[in-house]
Design a protein around this motif. Structure first.
Motif, mmCIF file in Angstrom:
data_model
loop_
_atom_site.group_PDB
_atom_site.id
_atom_site.type_symbol
_atom_site.label_atom_id
_atom_site.label_comp_id
_atom_site.label_asym_id
_atom_site.label_seq_id
_atom_site.Cartn_x
_atom_site.Cartn_y
_atom_site.Cartn_z
ATOM 1 N N ILE A 86 0.872 -1.176 0.000
ATOM 2 C CA ILE A 86 0.000 0.000 0.000
ATOM 3 C C ILE A 86 0.911 1.228 0.000
ATOM 4 N N HIS A 87 0.622 2.191 -0.860
ATOM 5 C CA HIS A 87 1.398 3.430 -0.867
ATOM 6 C C HIS A 87 0.550 4.579 -0.317
ATOM 7 N N VAL A 88 1.193 5.424 0.483
ATOM 8 C CA VAL A 88 0.484 6.552 1.080
ATOM 9 C C VAL A 88 1.181 7.854 0.679
ATOM 10 N N LEU A 89 0.418 8.732 0.051
ATOM 11 C CA LEU A 89 0.964 10.024 -0.374
ATOM 12 C C LEU A 89 0.812 11.051 0.739
ATOM 13 N N GLY A 90 1.839 11.859 0.930
ATOM 14 C CA GLY A 90 1.768 12.950 1.898
ATOM 15 C C GLY A 90 1.967 14.265 1.163
ATOM 16 N N TYR A 91 1.065 15.230 1.384
ATOM 17 C CA TYR A 91 1.183 16.550 0.754
ATOM 18 C C TYR A 91 1.352 17.623 1.818
ATOM 19 N N PHE A 92 2.167 18.613 1.510
ATOM 20 C CA PHE A 92 2.446 19.730 2.427
ATOM 21 C C PHE A 92 3.111 19.240 3.712
ATOM 22 N N VAL A 93 3.911 18.178 3.620
ATOM 23 C CA VAL A 93 4.662 17.736 4.792
ATOM 24 C C VAL A 93 5.806 18.731 5.033
ATOM 25 N N ASP A 94 6.239 18.810 6.277
ATOM 26 C CA ASP A 94 7.407 19.630 6.600
ATOM 27 C C ASP A 94 8.634 18.756 6.364
ATOM 28 N N PRO A 95 9.439 19.048 5.322
ATOM 29 C CA PRO A 95 10.575 18.178 4.989
ATOM 30 C C PRO A 95 11.677 18.189 6.048
ATOM 31 N N ASP A 96 11.564 19.096 7.032
ATOM 32 C CA ASP A 96 12.565 19.130 8.102
ATOM 33 C C ASP A 96 12.051 18.487 9.388
ATOM 34 N N ASN A 97 10.847 17.948 9.362
ATOM 35 C CA ASN A 97 10.290 17.335 10.573
ATOM 36 C C ASN A 97 11.180 16.184 11.043
ATOM 37 N N SER A 98 11.586 16.220 12.310
ATOM 38 C CA SER A 98 12.598 15.253 12.771
ATOM 39 C C SER A 98 12.064 13.820 12.799
#
Ligand code: AMP
Ligand code: FE
Ligand code: FE
Ligand code: ZN
Length: 272
Positions: A72-84
């Protein structure tokens, strides 16, 4: 409004670098592009600068690989690319992907097919490793005629060199995306082939949306998932899942005009 919400770069298994992808987006007249590489946000760094100079709105995205009964693939939009937390999980996935490729190569060796680590790595251009890189090495070595055959004979689910990627469940992926400030969308549900599982996952309330429009969906699937999205009051998205020129064009999958507005409204980024 010309939009692409699902595409890959050399940061995962696409063949264009993030900058090349943005240049293609510009040529194709796209206003907005979400880069959704498999299990990495590395491509977003160089993409950001190029997008700004070309006047294209870049949505930070990711496509997480999960396993529950099937891939199963889950798409994430507007994620914070620096989130630890996101970065820590992606780093663990990168390591797990390397170990998985090692297992795939051992299974191929057991079948009498010798493919070296270097033969695979040369196709990854520094990105996270995936089965398409092994597939390209198999084609290059003359073992199979094309990528499709590499999957149908060796690498696809249930085939002799298949190794699942079981680090995350769809629920965990969706929670991680939300904790990173993003919107979680169930990718190409038609590829899973198990409608009962898809409906169950969506009814559990972990997902914000469903990718209704995808090149692998038949018109019947598209209608069914569109109805499901309305019934469950979920966002509806779509994209070309672009990996390379020659197949479905970047921006080639048309989505309803209000898709981007609804996605931004849900993400709380309207007006940004
Ligand atoms: P991985 O991320 O290593 O599990 O590989 C999954 C990727 O392989 C997908 O995102 C597609 O890009 C590609 N893929 C999966 N199945 C096929 C297939 N039958 N033919 C060509 N590419 C495929
Ligand atoms: Fe892919
Ligand atoms: Fe996918
Ligand atoms: Zn994809």
């Amino acid at each position: 409004m010309s939009l692409e919400l699902h595409c890959h770069t050399t940061a995962s298994d696409g063949v264009l670098t993030p900058c090349q992808l943005l240049e293609l987006a510009y040529e194709n007249g796209l206003n907005t592009l979400a880069i959704t590489d498999h299990d990495t946000v590395e491509g977003l760094k160089s993409a950001k600068e190029r997008a700004r100079s070309l006047g294209i709105e870049l949505i930070p995205g990711v496509e997480l690989s999960c396993y529950q009964e099937c891939e199963i693939h889950v798409l994430g939009y507007f994620v914070d690319p620096d989130n630890s937390q996101l970065l820590a999980t992606l780093s663990a996935m990168k390591k797990a992907r390397r170990e998985r490729i090692e297992k795939i190569l051992s299974l191929l060796a057991e079948a009498g097919i010798k493919i070296s680590w270097e033969q695979v790595e040369v196709h990854s251009q520094g990105g996270v490793l995936g089965r398409p890189h092994v597939a390209r090495a198999l084609v290059e070595s003359g073992v199979v005629a094309d990528i499709g055959e590499a999957f149908s004979a060796f690498l696809g689910e249930g085939k002799r060199a298949y190794v699942p990627h079981r680090l995350l469940t769809p629920r965990e992926a969706s929670s991680l995306i939300k904790r990173s400030g993003g919107i979680a969308v169930l990718a190409h549900p038609g590829l899973c082939g198990n409608d009962a599982l898809i409906e169950k996952l969506l009814c559990e309330g972990y997902f914000d949306g469903i990718e209704v429009y995808h090149p692998a969906h038949t018109s019947k699937m598209t209608s069914k998932f569109r109805r499901l999205s309305k019934r469950l009051d979920l966002l509806l998205t779509g994209g070309s899942d672009f990996h390379r020129p020659g197949a479905v064009e970047l921006g080639g999958v048309v989505v309803p005009a209000d898709t981007l507005y609804n996605l931004k409204l849900a993400a709380g980024v309207l007006g940004s």
